[in-house]
Design a protein around this motif. Sequence first.
Motif, PDB file in Angstrom:
ATOM      1  N   UNK A   6      -5.879 -13.749  -5.484  1.00 20.69           N
ATOM      2  CA  UNK A   6      -6.933 -13.627  -4.463  1.00 20.69           C
ATOM      3  C   UNK A   6      -6.398 -12.883  -3.244  1.00 20.69           C
ATOM      4  N   UNK A   7      -5.153 -13.188  -2.870  1.00 25.41           N
ATOM      5  CA  UNK A   7      -4.528 -12.464  -1.755  1.00 25.41           C
ATOM      6  C   UNK A   7      -4.405 -10.991  -2.072  1.00 25.41           C
ATOM      7  N   UNK A   8      -4.050 -10.673  -3.314  1.00 24.44           N
ATOM      8  CA  UNK A   8      -3.895  -9.280  -3.702  1.00 24.44           C
ATOM      9  C   UNK A   8      -5.219  -8.525  -3.577  1.00 24.44           C
ATOM     10  N   UNK A   9      -6.302  -9.144  -3.992  1.00 27.50           N
ATOM     11  CA  UNK A   9      -7.616  -8.514  -3.870  1.00 27.50           C
ATOM     12  C   UNK A   9      -7.980  -8.342  -2.401  1.00 27.50           C
ATOM     13  N   UNK A  10      -7.717  -9.362  -1.592  1.00 25.83           N
ATOM     14  CA  UNK A  10      -8.023  -9.298  -0.160  1.00 25.83           C
ATOM     15  C   UNK A  10      -7.201  -8.211   0.520  1.00 25.83           C
ATOM     16  N   UNK A  68       3.864  -6.368   3.056  1.00 22.50           N
ATOM     17  CA  UNK A  68       3.045  -7.477   2.570  1.00 22.50           C
ATOM     18  C   UNK A  68       2.892  -7.459   1.050  1.00 22.50           C
ATOM     19  N   UNK A  69       2.661  -6.297   0.492  1.00 21.59           N
ATOM     20  CA  UNK A  69       2.457  -6.250  -0.958  1.00 21.59           C
ATOM     21  C   UNK A  69       3.749  -6.474  -1.736  1.00 21.59           C
ATOM     22  N   UNK A  70       4.891  -6.078  -1.186  1.00 23.18           N
ATOM     23  CA  UNK A  70       6.160  -6.390  -1.849  1.00 23.18           C
ATOM     24  C   UNK A  70       6.403  -7.889  -1.866  1.00 23.18           C
ATOM     25  N   UNK A  71       6.118  -8.562  -0.755  1.00 23.74           N
ATOM     26  CA  UNK A  71       6.253 -10.015  -0.717  1.00 23.74           C
ATOM     27  C   UNK A  71       5.277 -10.673  -1.691  1.00 23.74           C
ATOM     28  N   UNK A  72       4.078 -10.132  -1.778  1.00 25.33           N
ATOM     29  CA  UNK A  72       3.084 -10.668  -2.699  1.00 25.33           C
ATOM     30  C   UNK A  72       3.499 -10.450  -4.155  1.00 25.33           C
TER      31      UNK A  72
END
Length: 87
Positions: A6-10, A68-72
């Motif tokens: 969900x975080x990735x989509x957001x 942020x996306x690397x952490x995700x």
Amino acid sequence: MNSAYKKEIRYTLIFSVLLLICGHLGLLFVAFPSLQGHMIFGFPSQYIIPVAMGWLVLMVVVGIQAKLTNALDDEIEALNESTETTR
């Protein structure tokens, strides 16, 4: 659905909007011609604002997105490893 996905989509939606705004800010001066005619640092506002947003601010936004996306991605990878070990 997992919260990491969900975080990735957001993140994808938020950063898509931010990147579109940064890259297409020059259209604001076409839509509102009264914004033209001002000077910023000796440059016309209709030139310097889109250039600054398209280069400098875009670079900052992409840096934040990468962090942020690397952490995700690490979070999703750890989640996938934990689900594989429980099977």
